[in-house]
Design a protein around this motif. Structure first.
Motif, mmCIF file in Angstrom:
data_model
loop_
_atom_site.group_PDB
_atom_site.id
_atom_site.type_symbol
_atom_site.label_atom_id
_atom_site.label_comp_id
_atom_site.label_asym_id
_atom_site.label_seq_id
_atom_site.Cartn_x
_atom_site.Cartn_y
_atom_site.Cartn_z
ATOM 1 N N ALA A 151 0.311 0.097 4.412
ATOM 2 C CA ALA A 151 0.194 1.557 4.392
ATOM 3 C C ALA A 151 1.539 2.210 4.726
ATOM 4 C CB ALA A 151 -0.885 2.019 5.367
ATOM 5 N N LEU A 196 -5.822 4.719 8.837
ATOM 6 C CA LEU A 196 -4.552 4.724 8.096
ATOM 7 C C LEU A 196 -4.544 5.817 7.034
ATOM 8 C CD1 LEU A 196 -4.147 0.859 7.675
ATOM 9 C CD2 LEU A 196 -2.946 2.345 9.305
ATOM 10 N N GLU A 199 -5.345 4.913 -0.286
ATOM 11 C CA GLU A 199 -6.543 4.090 -0.502
ATOM 12 C C GLU A 199 -6.324 3.124 -1.654
ATOM 13 O OE1 GLU A 199 -9.762 6.858 -1.058
ATOM 14 O OE2 GLU A 199 -10.027 7.150 1.098
ATOM 15 N N LEU A 238 -3.930 0.289 -0.738
ATOM 16 C CA LEU A 238 -4.551 -0.719 0.114
ATOM 17 C C LEU A 238 -5.503 -1.608 -0.684
ATOM 18 C CD1 LEU A 238 -5.138 1.430 3.312
ATOM 19 C CD2 LEU A 238 -3.569 -0.519 3.073
ATOM 20 N N GLY A 280 -9.716 0.988 11.763
ATOM 21 C CA GLY A 280 -9.134 0.225 10.662
ATOM 22 C C GLY A 280 -8.525 1.093 9.587
ATOM 23 N N GLU A 281 -8.775 0.724 8.334
ATOM 24 C CA GLU A 281 -8.134 1.380 7.199
ATOM 25 C C GLU A 281 -8.459 2.863 7.097
ATOM 26 O OE1 GLU A 281 -8.449 -0.769 3.515
ATOM 27 O OE2 GLU A 281 -7.790 -2.637 4.446
ATOM 28 N N SER A 282 -9.623 3.274 7.541
ATOM 29 C CA SER A 282 -9.950 4.706 7.461
ATOM 30 C C SER A 282 -8.981 5.525 8.317
ATOM 31 C CB SER A 282 -11.398 4.977 7.860
ATOM 32 O OG SER A 282 -11.620 4.661 9.221
ATOM 33 N N HIS A 340 -5.961 -5.208 11.994
ATOM 34 C CA HIS A 340 -5.568 -4.210 10.999
ATOM 35 C C HIS A 340 -4.052 -4.082 10.807
ATOM 36 C CE1 HIS A 340 -9.756 -3.162 10.943
ATOM 37 N NE2 HIS A 340 -9.730 -2.934 12.247
ATOM 38 N N ALA A 376 -2.792 -4.454 7.035
ATOM 39 C CA ALA A 376 -3.083 -3.240 6.252
ATOM 40 C C ALA A 376 -2.169 -2.098 6.682
ATOM 41 C CB ALA A 376 -4.549 -2.836 6.413
ATOM 42 N N ALA A 377 -1.910 -1.989 7.985
ATOM 43 C CA ALA A 377 -1.032 -0.927 8.480
ATOM 44 C C ALA A 377 0.386 -1.101 7.937
ATOM 45 C CB ALA A 377 -1.023 -0.923 10.010
#
Length: 172
Positions: A65, A97, A112, A115, A93-95, A58, A61-62
């Motif tokens: 973000a 972030l 959201e 991403l 994961g993304e949730s 992740h 993605a981080a």
């Protein structure tokens, strides 16, 4: 009349911190970054540079973000919150972030969207490419002046070394 004293013409010293937001060593490095910020204030510009490692699912993605957080005006608080929760990032994961963004009062819906649409990918890719070009292989890695200091192997003595270099650059 012109004033040519170095303090009037010199800008802040730049410290690039090549970081990965799922990296436990980068979380440890936060104490040094806080101490440097406290010591040098606006005389040091501490810039987050992204170097997501493939071993952390992740991290890319981080990095994206965190760019959204900087765009929304709360970059460093967001980076610190994500690094404080590296285990949760690995699990959620993304949730996670988006959750951190909401906790900090940022526009979570915009996170959201960012991403999904990838609006910050080019920044992350450019940082990573530049890092590879200058020899960054792990995180954290610091670049100040013309010196690269690798914190991925050991944090021991790095803050003191950065302080010495910063003082020298500020005095020049």
């Amino acid at each position: 009349m012109s004033d040519t004293t170095p303090s009037s013409t010199a800008g802040p010293v730049v410290l690039d911190v090549w970081c990965e937001l799922q990296c436990p060593d980068c979380r440890t490095a936060l104490d040094d970054i806080r101490a440097l910020r406290a010591r040098f204030g606006d005389r040091m510009d501490i810039r987050l540079r992204h170097f997501p490692l493939e071993k952390h699912q992740h991290a890319f993605a981080a990095a994206q973000a965190s760019e959204e957080a900087f765009e929304q005006g709360r970059g460093w608080p967001y980076v610190e919150a994500v690094l404080a929760g590296t285990e949760r990032l690995a699990a959620q994961g993304e949730s996670f972030l988006v959750e951190v963004a909401a906790e900090l009062g940022l526009d979570a819906e915009e996170f959201e969207t960012a991403l999904i649409d990838g609006r910050h990918i080019l920044i992350v890719d450019a940082d990573q490419a530049e890092g590879k070009a200058i020899g960054v292989t792990g995180t954290p890695t610091y670049v100040i002046g013309d010196e690269r200091l690798d914190g991925g192997k050991s944090q021991e003595g790095l803050r003191e070394r950065i302080e010495e270099i910063a003082e020298r650059l500020l005095a020049a």
